[in-house]
Design an enzyme around this catalytic site. Structure first.
Site, PDB file in Angstrom:
ATOM      1  N   HIS A 181     -46.482  26.417  34.620  1.00 45.66           N
ATOM      2  CA  HIS A 181     -46.529  24.946  34.611  1.00 45.66           C
ATOM      3  C   HIS A 181     -47.948  24.411  34.624  1.00 45.66           C
ATOM      4  CE1 HIS A 181     -42.128  24.644  36.166  1.00 45.66           C
ATOM      5  NE2 HIS A 181     -42.201  24.916  34.880  1.00 45.66           N
ATOM      6  N   CYS A 217     -62.062  11.914  26.469  1.00 45.26           N
ATOM      7  CA  CYS A 217     -62.020  13.190  25.755  1.00 45.26           C
ATOM      8  C   CYS A 217     -63.345  13.422  25.034  1.00 45.26           C
ATOM      9  CB  CYS A 217     -60.877  13.176  24.737  1.00 45.26           C
ATOM     10  SG  CYS A 217     -60.919  14.605  23.646  1.00 45.26           S
ATOM     11  N   ALA A 272     -41.673  32.168  53.552  1.00 49.05           N
ATOM     12  CA  ALA A 272     -42.470  33.125  52.771  1.00 49.05           C
ATOM     13  C   ALA A 272     -43.570  33.766  53.601  1.00 49.05           C
ATOM     14  CB  ALA A 272     -43.067  32.403  51.566  1.00 49.05           C
TER      15      ALA A 272
HETATM   16  P1  OAD Z   1     -38.587  22.917  44.825  1.00 45.41           P
HETATM   17  O1  OAD Z   1     -39.156  21.866  45.702  1.00 45.41           O
HETATM   18  O2  OAD Z   1     -37.519  22.575  43.817  1.00 45.41           O
HETATM   19  O3  OAD Z   1     -37.971  24.074  45.730  1.00 45.41           O
HETATM   20  C1  OAD Z   1     -38.743  24.597  46.787  1.00 45.41           C
HETATM   21  C2  OAD Z   1     -37.952  25.755  47.368  1.00 45.41           C
HETATM   22  O4  OAD Z   1     -38.763  26.348  48.377  1.00 45.41           O
HETATM   23  C3  OAD Z   1     -36.650  25.332  48.028  1.00 45.41           C
HETATM   24  O5  OAD Z   1     -35.617  26.219  47.636  1.00 45.41           O
HETATM   25  C4  OAD Z   1     -36.944  25.480  49.525  1.00 45.41           C
HETATM   26  O6  OAD Z   1     -35.788  25.885  50.243  1.00 45.41           O
HETATM   27  C5  OAD Z   1     -37.965  26.582  49.522  1.00 45.41           C
HETATM   28  N1  OAD Z   1     -38.885  26.590  50.655  1.00 45.41           N
HETATM   29  C6  OAD Z   1     -39.314  25.559  51.401  1.00 45.41           C
HETATM   30  N2  OAD Z   1     -40.180  25.992  52.355  1.00 45.41           N
HETATM   31  C7  OAD Z   1     -40.297  27.344  52.173  1.00 45.41           C
HETATM   32  C8  OAD Z   1     -41.034  28.373  52.822  1.00 45.41           C
HETATM   33  N3  OAD Z   1     -41.847  28.099  53.862  1.00 45.41           N
HETATM   34  N4  OAD Z   1     -40.912  29.643  52.370  1.00 45.41           N
HETATM   35  C9  OAD Z   1     -40.086  29.931  51.328  1.00 45.41           C
HETATM   36  N5  OAD Z   1     -39.357  29.002  50.657  1.00 45.41           N
HETATM   37  C10 OAD Z   1     -39.476  27.730  51.096  1.00 45.41           C
HETATM   38  O7  OAD Z   1     -39.825  23.595  44.095  1.00 45.41           O
HETATM   39  P2  OAD Z   1     -39.778  24.521  42.828  1.00 45.41           P
HETATM   40  O8  OAD Z   1     -38.552  25.399  42.798  1.00 45.41           O
HETATM   41  O9  OAD Z   1     -41.085  25.204  42.748  1.00 45.41           O
HETATM   42  O10 OAD Z   1     -41.988  21.423  37.716  1.00 45.41           O
HETATM   43  O11 OAD Z   1     -39.673  23.442  41.639  1.00 45.41           O
HETATM   44  C11 OAD Z   1     -39.774  23.938  40.321  1.00 45.41           C
HETATM   45  C12 OAD Z   1     -40.406  22.875  39.473  1.00 45.41           C
HETATM   46  O12 OAD Z   1     -39.763  21.601  39.694  1.00 45.41           O
HETATM   47  C13 OAD Z   1     -41.857  22.605  39.792  1.00 45.41           C
HETATM   48  O13 OAD Z   1     -42.719  23.545  39.212  1.00 45.41           O
HETATM   49  C14 OAD Z   1     -42.030  21.265  39.136  1.00 45.41           C
HETATM   50  C15 OAD Z   1     -40.784  20.571  39.596  1.00 45.41           C
HETATM   51  O14 OAD Z   1     -40.340  19.652  38.654  1.00 45.41           O
HETATM   52  C16 OAD Z   1     -42.999  20.826  37.010  1.00 45.41           C
HETATM   53  O15 OAD Z   1     -43.927  20.284  37.572  1.00 45.41           O
HETATM   54  C17 OAD Z   1     -42.825  20.920  35.542  1.00 45.41           C
END
Ligand code: OAD
Length: 246
Positions: free
Chosen positions: A119, A147, A232
């Site tokens: 991303h 730019c 984590a």
């Molecule tokens: P999310 O905010 O959707 O999910 C975060 C995950 O981390 C959840 O499942 C939580 O339960 C978990 N979590 C929270 N604290 C944690 C910890 N201390 N240790 C382990 N896990 C923990 O974030 P992403 O899955 O990264 O896209 O979201 C994916 C994408 O959605 C991002 O990259 C972004 C967003 O739209 C773009 O920017 C294109």
């Protein structure tokens, strides 16, 4: 054998592990995740108002300000024990690959050298008209930069916004890393955003082991080989330490 010991055994026997990470791996560094309601960035903003090309066209200074806010937050934080554990493992297993959805650069800062940022990188800008390359955005600015090639005030964060295609070179590298892996450890991602969310599903389709580390259940939890319910920075260092013990 406890799930932690089972995970450590899988990691110990792996030659080409891929760590697939999301916002949860940076949460313990102090960076809110996207979807954690109580602190998530989206809790205060409507995504369509900020992280889309249309929003940048409509309100470039607002979107620019949002990313300066996020850069400032990231500059105040440091990688945590989870990032460091993956970097440390690479010293023993040089084939380790990191495929991350995060744009904070923390895996690289922690010392991982094979990091694929599907991303993008929030500390790089590119021209919104895509006429220039990538330019470091190290210092805060009041408004979008000009730019250097086209002269328009159109420099934007080199991150993927909602509705945008991923960089095909980066995406191919991620797919290749996943196809070559013999194990995936999926950490801190809700597994909701495609195409990235398709990568762990590809691991399962290929019949390879998939370990999930997350304090919550996700849509993947019922299908993974092992789900370690925990944070984590607590769980991963323990798994890596056990895996490296002979
Ligand atoms: P999310 O905010 O959707 O999910 C975060 C995950 O981390 C959840 O499942 C939580 O339960 C978990 N979590 C929270 N604290 C944690 C910890 N201390 N240790 C382990 N896990 C923990 O974030 P992403 O899955 O990264 O896209 O979201 C994916 C994408 O959605 C991002 O990259 C972004 C967003 O739209 C773009 O920017 C294109």
């Amino acid at each position: 054998m406890t799930p932690i010991l089972q995970a450590a055994a899988l990691l110990r026997d792996s030659h080409r592990p891929v760590f697939f990470t999301g916002a949860g791996v940076s949460q313990e560094s102090g960076i809110p995740t996207f979807r954690d309601a109580q602190v998530g960035l989206w809790a205060r903003y409507a995504p369509e108002d900020l992280a889309t090309p249309e929003a940048f066209e409509r309100q470039p200074k607002l979107v620019h300000g949002f990313y300066e806010y996020r850069r400032k937050l990231i500059r105040q934080c440091v990688p945590n024990a989870a990032h460091r554990a993956i970097a440390a493992l690479e010293k023993t297993k040089p084939e380790v690959r990191v495929v991350t959805q995060n744009v904070d650069g923390f895996h690289r800062t922690a010392g991982s050298t094979h990091v694929i940022e599907v991303h993008g990188d929030i500390f790089l800008d590119r021209c919104n008209d895509e006429c220039a390359g990538l330019h470091p955005h190290d210092e805060p600015t009041e408004e979008p930069g000009i730019c250097p090639r086209c002269g328009d005030r159109t420099m934007r964060p080199a991150v993927i916004w909602f509705g945008e295609m991923l960089d095909q070179t980066v995406w191919s590298a991620a797919v290749q890393a996943v196809e070559a892996c013999d194990l995936m450890v999926m950490i801190g991602t809700s597994g909701l955003v495609y195409p990235a969310a398709g990568l762990p599903r590809e691991v399962l389709r290929a019949g390879k082991p998939l370990i999930e580390i997350n304090p919550e259940e996700t849509p993947m939890s019922s299908s993974v080989t092992l789900h370690l319910r925990g944070r984590a920075a607590e769980v991963l260092p323990e798994v890596v330490e056990l895996a490296l013990q002979r």
